[in-house]
Design an enzyme around this catalytic site. Structure first.
Site, PDB file in Angstrom:
ATOM      1  N   TRP A  64       1.112  -1.455  -0.201  1.00 19.10           N
ATOM      2  CA  TRP A  64      -0.179  -0.275  -0.142  1.00 19.10           C
ATOM      3  C   TRP A  64       1.115   1.332   0.032  1.00 19.10           C
ATOM      4  O   TRP A  64       0.010   2.071   0.114  1.00 19.10           O
ATOM      5  CB  TRP A  64      -0.831   0.405   1.066  1.00 19.10           C
ATOM      6  CG  TRP A  64      -0.270  -0.719   3.199  1.00 19.10           C
ATOM      7  CD1 TRP A  64      -0.760  -1.681   3.363  1.00 19.10           C
ATOM      8  CD2 TRP A  64       1.054   0.167   3.463  1.00 19.10           C
ATOM      9  NE1 TRP A  64       0.070  -1.523   3.957  1.00 19.10           N
ATOM     10  CE2 TRP A  64       1.087  -0.516   4.391  1.00 19.10           C
ATOM     11  CE3 TRP A  64       0.848   1.486   3.255  1.00 19.10           C
ATOM     12  CZ2 TRP A  64       1.572   0.424   5.392  1.00 19.10           C
ATOM     13  CZ3 TRP A  64       2.044   1.968   4.115  1.00 19.10           C
ATOM     14  CH2 TRP A  64       2.741   1.198   5.781  1.00 19.10           C
ATOM     15  N   ASN A  65       1.751   0.957   0.255  1.00 21.36           N
ATOM     16  CA  ASN A  65       3.043   1.880   0.580  1.00 21.36           C
ATOM     17  C   ASN A  65       3.341   3.339  -0.248  1.00 21.36           C
ATOM     18  O   ASN A  65       3.084   4.229  -1.454  1.00 21.36           O
ATOM     19  CB  ASN A  65       4.437   2.458   1.057  1.00 21.36           C
ATOM     20  CG  ASN A  65       5.453   1.077   0.347  1.00 21.36           C
ATOM     21  OD1 ASN A  65       4.250   0.543  -0.140  1.00 21.36           O
ATOM     22  ND2 ASN A  65       6.707   1.423   1.054  1.00 21.36           N
ATOM     23  N   ILE A  99       6.050 -24.285  -9.988  1.00 22.45           N
ATOM     24  CA  ILE A  99       7.533 -24.138 -10.079  1.00 22.45           C
ATOM     25  C   ILE A  99       7.515 -23.274 -10.763  1.00 22.45           C
ATOM     26  O   ILE A  99       8.234 -22.398 -12.062  1.00 22.45           O
ATOM     27  CB  ILE A  99       8.447 -25.375 -10.948  1.00 22.45           C
ATOM     28  CG1 ILE A  99       8.060 -26.636 -10.512  1.00 22.45           C
ATOM     29  CG2 ILE A  99       9.679 -25.127 -11.665  1.00 22.45           C
ATOM     30  CD1 ILE A  99       9.023 -26.852  -9.308  1.00 22.45           C
ATOM     31  N   CYS A 103      10.458   0.473   1.957  1.00 25.36           N
ATOM     32  CA  CYS A 103      10.764  -0.163   2.138  1.00 25.36           C
ATOM     33  C   CYS A 103      12.320   0.052   3.101  1.00 25.36           C
ATOM     34  O   CYS A 103      13.223  -0.623   3.813  1.00 25.36           O
ATOM     35  CB  CYS A 103      10.429  -1.174   1.331  1.00 25.36           C
ATOM     36  SG  CYS A 103      10.483  -0.721  -0.376  1.00 25.36           S
ATOM     37  N   GLU A 140      14.179  -5.276  -9.451  1.00 25.01           N
ATOM     38  CA  GLU A 140      13.241  -4.499 -10.487  1.00 25.01           C
ATOM     39  C   GLU A 140      14.305  -3.203 -10.928  1.00 25.01           C
ATOM     40  O   GLU A 140      15.547  -2.926 -10.718  1.00 25.01           O
ATOM     41  CB  GLU A 140      11.881  -3.626  -9.605  1.00 25.01           C
ATOM     42  CG  GLU A 140      11.005  -5.100  -8.974  1.00 25.01           C
ATOM     43  CD  GLU A 140       9.619  -4.108  -8.388  1.00 25.01           C
ATOM     44  OE1 GLU A 140       9.843  -3.842  -7.331  1.00 25.01           O
ATOM     45  OE2 GLU A 140       8.467  -5.398  -8.674  1.00 25.01           O
TER      46      GLU A 140
HETATM   47  P1  NDP Z   1       1.660  -7.024   3.309  1.00 25.94           P
HETATM   48  O1  NDP Z   1       2.892  -8.503   3.126  1.00 25.94           O
HETATM   49  O2  NDP Z   1       0.987  -7.518   4.222  1.00 25.94           O
HETATM   50  O3  NDP Z   1       0.476  -7.295   1.641  1.00 25.94           O
HETATM   51  C1  NDP Z   1       1.631  -6.720   0.841  1.00 25.94           C
HETATM   52  C2  NDP Z   1       0.503  -7.560  -0.326  1.00 25.94           C
HETATM   53  O4  NDP Z   1       0.170  -9.152  -0.333  1.00 25.94           O
HETATM   54  C3  NDP Z   1      -0.890  -6.846  -0.333  1.00 25.94           C
HETATM   55  O5  NDP Z   1      -1.176  -6.602  -2.001  1.00 25.94           O
HETATM   56  C4  NDP Z   1      -1.649  -8.312  -0.032  1.00 25.94           C
HETATM   57  O6  NDP Z   1      -2.716  -8.304   0.500  1.00 25.94           O
HETATM   58  C5  NDP Z   1      -1.160  -9.489  -0.779  1.00 25.94           C
HETATM   59  N1  NDP Z   1      -1.179 -10.701  -0.185  1.00 25.94           N
HETATM   60  C6  NDP Z   1      -1.363 -11.215   2.023  1.00 25.94           C
HETATM   61  N2  NDP Z   1      -1.234 -12.228   1.095  1.00 25.94           N
HETATM   62  C7  NDP Z   1      -0.910 -12.748   0.757  1.00 25.94           C
HETATM   63  C8  NDP Z   1      -1.153 -14.389   0.332  1.00 25.94           C
HETATM   64  N3  NDP Z   1      -1.370 -15.185   1.598  1.00 25.94           N
HETATM   65  N4  NDP Z   1      -0.905 -14.350  -1.124  1.00 25.94           N
HETATM   66  C9  NDP Z   1      -0.893 -13.431  -2.155  1.00 25.94           C
HETATM   67  N5  NDP Z   1      -1.593 -12.132  -1.168  1.00 25.94           N
HETATM   68  C10 NDP Z   1      -1.366 -11.755  -0.463  1.00 25.94           C
HETATM   69  O7  NDP Z   1       2.177  -5.370   2.759  1.00 25.94           O
HETATM   70  P2  NDP Z   1       1.754  -4.304   2.958  1.00 25.94           P
HETATM   71  O8  NDP Z   1       0.413  -4.618   1.982  1.00 25.94           O
HETATM   72  O9  NDP Z   1       1.132  -4.243   3.852  1.00 25.94           O
HETATM   73  O10 NDP Z   1       2.793  -3.299   2.998  1.00 25.94           O
HETATM   74  C11 NDP Z   1       3.659  -3.534   3.939  1.00 25.94           C
HETATM   75  C12 NDP Z   1       4.982  -4.091   3.727  1.00 25.94           C
HETATM   76  O11 NDP Z   1       5.675  -4.332   2.441  1.00 25.94           O
HETATM   77  C13 NDP Z   1       5.928  -3.425   4.704  1.00 25.94           C
HETATM   78  O12 NDP Z   1       6.256  -4.833   5.594  1.00 25.94           O
HETATM   79  C14 NDP Z   1       7.264  -2.979   3.733  1.00 25.94           C
HETATM   80  O13 NDP Z   1       8.200  -3.714   4.398  1.00 25.94           O
HETATM   81  C15 NDP Z   1       6.994  -4.727   2.740  1.00 25.94           C
HETATM   82  N6  NDP Z   1       7.441  -3.452   1.053  1.00 25.94           N
HETATM   83  C16 NDP Z   1       8.355  -3.413   0.204  1.00 25.94           C
HETATM   84  C17 NDP Z   1       8.803  -2.832  -0.640  1.00 25.94           C
HETATM   85  C18 NDP Z   1       9.806  -3.856  -1.237  1.00 25.94           C
HETATM   86  O14 NDP Z   1      10.233  -2.848  -2.289  1.00 25.94           O
HETATM   87  N7  NDP Z   1      11.078  -4.768  -1.284  1.00 25.94           N
HETATM   88  C19 NDP Z   1       8.219  -1.875  -1.012  1.00 25.94           C
HETATM   89  C20 NDP Z   1       7.358  -1.687   0.012  1.00 25.94           C
HETATM   90  C21 NDP Z   1       6.832  -2.553   0.283  1.00 25.94           C
HETATM   91  P3  NDP Z   1      -4.045  -7.999   1.425  1.00 25.94           P
HETATM   92  O15 NDP Z   1      -2.978  -6.655   2.186  1.00 25.94           O
HETATM   93  O16 NDP Z   1      -5.506  -7.748   1.314  1.00 25.94           O
HETATM   94  O17 NDP Z   1      -3.340  -7.959   2.826  1.00 25.94           O
END
Ligand code: NDP
Length: 480
Positions: free
Chosen positions: A151-152, A243, A283, A454
């Site tokens: 969401w960020n 896979i 992140c 990316e």
């Molecule tokens: P989440 O890990 O909670 O969710 C990420 C996405 O995955 C959401 O769309 C979520 O849906 C979806 N999701 C959750 N569970 C599953 C599943 N079992 N299978 C498939 N999809 C799933 O992250 P947040 O949205 O809360 O974002 C914050 C986090 O993201 C932070 O910890 C941050 O570090 C990380 N982040 C990393 C970045 C990077 O490039 N490395 C950049 C930005 C953020 P839903 O929201 O409905 O749960």
């Protein structure tokens, strides 16, 4: 409702609604106002999106790369022309200040579309001389890619995943976070307007279950997730079952090291950008700021003055420098970390819990490696300042984490800067800078922070597979 899209989903070149899906509200974090109401994708909607993507991908992959690039380039131009309106929508969706979204969110998405549009025609294989025979290689698309966003940076994430995927001849089904679902829909509409065939880029809404259904579908060839480490583990495991290829952009607890010879004003500025931009919800933030003991007092003094001057308020006001956090859940999580840091003995230099949806720029000093604040990702405007005395010590402490997303070094001694960076376990490093992520340079993590990259040329490898073709030029010499 002021940001209600035409429908919840965008599939096969058109807006799609299915009221049978669970309804959820989209909230403007600054006021709590409900700005849109959407429906989660039902299994029928998910199936429609994947089927459309599969159909579209076959013809898209047959186009010349320059023709694919032209569509992405047009989309980049449309985004730039509409940046003002798109940036307001991004503010409503995320609560980030307009002075950030206008320069950082959609503009960086447009950069990605433009960059990969230009890169697509340069992707070629190689020929391998084998005496009389020879072999050659072809970089082929993977097929249907699934993108799942955090969401960020909702619109930037959608663009960063769509651009390399589509440029290389893939189709995509994208699921945004249900907290910020609006930007990706606009990207789908813009790509369609730019000439993308129906089904090439589809958006379906929903919670984790929708993401999980997309990841485990046999039509899915690749999954690119931006999210937290726990979600990354689940998605990676589910993808492994089939896979499937993965890119995992996950969390971090990145070190920013300030040596005694650093330009302190620049280091303070970078530490603030790397902890307070987007209310700290980034992140790659440098959330463990290691400051050499000789300059610690000077660093903290300048930091306190500048942090306290940051203007919090209505994110739609161009004068506002910091908005609310994205959701009440995130506010509660960040406040719990502030409380815990105090209880564990860190010294509060400025900031604190804040009020309502707002958490002010917060700095803790005398933070130790053992404190929770040094170990867990907060994802809010909370900076931990740690002391250090020498180079070898700070490198070891910087690396003592399960994460490895990013790292920064501030020093006037460039030999030391390169020596230190060479030893840091991080996928993305900065020297005398922080958190700059131009599309030309690859981005991603090591260790628990992720796999794959990316941006940059490296992204090509994560959206293509290699076919080797052996060409026999003479009669086959069989021993039987
Ligand atoms: P989440 O890990 O909670 O969710 C990420 C996405 O995955 C959401 O769309 C979520 O849906 C979806 N999701 C959750 N569970 C599953 C599943 N079992 N299978 C498939 N999809 C799933 O992250 P947040 O949205 O809360 O974002 C914050 C986090 O993201 C932070 O910890 C941050 O570090 C990380 N982040 C990393 C970045 C990077 O490039 N490395 C950049 C930005 C953020 P839903 O929201 O409905 O749960």
């Amino acid at each position: 409702m002021k940001a209600q899209p035409t429908a919840s989903h965008f599939i096969d070149g058109t807006w799609v609604e299915d009221a049978a899906g669970r309804a959820f509200d989209v909230v403007f974090p600054a006021t709590g106002e409900v700005i849109a109401r959407l429906h989660e994708a039902t299994p029928a909607v998910i199936d429609r999106a994947l089927a459309a993507a599969e159909r579209a991908q076959r013809d898209w992959a047959r186009l010349r790369p320059v023709e694919r690039g032209r569509v992405l380039r047009r989309a980049a131009d449309l985004i730039r022309a509409r940046n003002a309106d798109l940036s307001v929508l991004e503010v409503l969706d995320t609560g980030k200040p307009i002075q950030e979204t206008e320069v950082a969110d959609w503009p960086s998405g447009a950069d990605a579309l433009e960059y990969f549009a230009g890169l697509a025609p340069t992707v070629t294989g190689e020929t391998v001389p084998l005496g009389a025979d020879f072999a050659y290689s072809i970089r082929e698309p993977l097929g249907v890619c699934v993108g799942i966003g955090a969401w960020n940076y909702p619109s930037q994430i959608a663009c960063w995943k769509a651009a390399p995927a589509l440029a290389m001849g893939n189709a995509m089904v994208f699921k945004p976070s249900e907290v910020t679902p609006l930007g990706a829909l606009q990207l789908a509409a813009i790509l369609t307007e730019a000439g993308a065939p129906p089904g090439l880029f589809n958006v379906v809404q929903g919670f984790g279950g929708v993401g999980a259904a997309l990841v485990s579908d046999p039509r899915t060839a690749k999954v690119s997730l931006t999210g937290s480490v726990p979600t990354g583990r689940k998605v990676y495991a589910a993808a492994a079952e089939g896979i499937r290829h993965v890119t995992m952009e996950l969390g971090g607890k990145s070190p920013l090291i300030v040596f005694e010879d650093a330009d302190i004003d620049s280091a303070v500025g970078a530490a603030m950008l790397g902890n307070f931009y987007s209310s700290g919800q980034i992140c790659s933030n440098g959330t463990r700021v290691f400051v050499h003991r000789a300059v610690k007092a000077r660093f903290l003094e300048a930091l306190k003055v500048r942090a306290e001057a940051i203007r919090l308020g209505d994110p739609l006001d161009p004068g506002t420098q910091m908005g609310p956090l994205v959701s009440a859940a995130q506010v509660a999580k960040v406040r719990a970390h502030v409380d815990l840091a105090l209880r564990e003995g860190a010294r509060l230099v400025t900031g604190g819990a804040g009020e309502g949806m707002f958490v002010p720029p917060t700095v803790f000093a005398e933070v130790t490696d053992a404190m929770t604040l040094s170990r867990e990702e907060v994802f809010g405007p909370v900076m931990a300042v740690l002391d250090f005395d020498d180079e070898a010590e700070v490198i070891a402490r910087a690396n003592a984490t399960e994460y490895g997303l990013a790292a920064g070094v501030f020093t006037a001694d460039l030999a030391r800067a390169h020596r230190v960076v060479a030893q840091l376990q991080a996928g993305t490093c900065w020297i005398n800078a922080y958190n700059l992520t131009p599309v030309e340079s690859s981005f991603g993590g090591v260790k628990a922070s992720g796999v794959g990259r990316e941006n940059g040329r490296a992204a090509i490898e994560h959206y293509t597979q290699l076919k080797s073709v052996y060409v026999g030029m003479g009669p086959v010499d069989a021993p039987y």
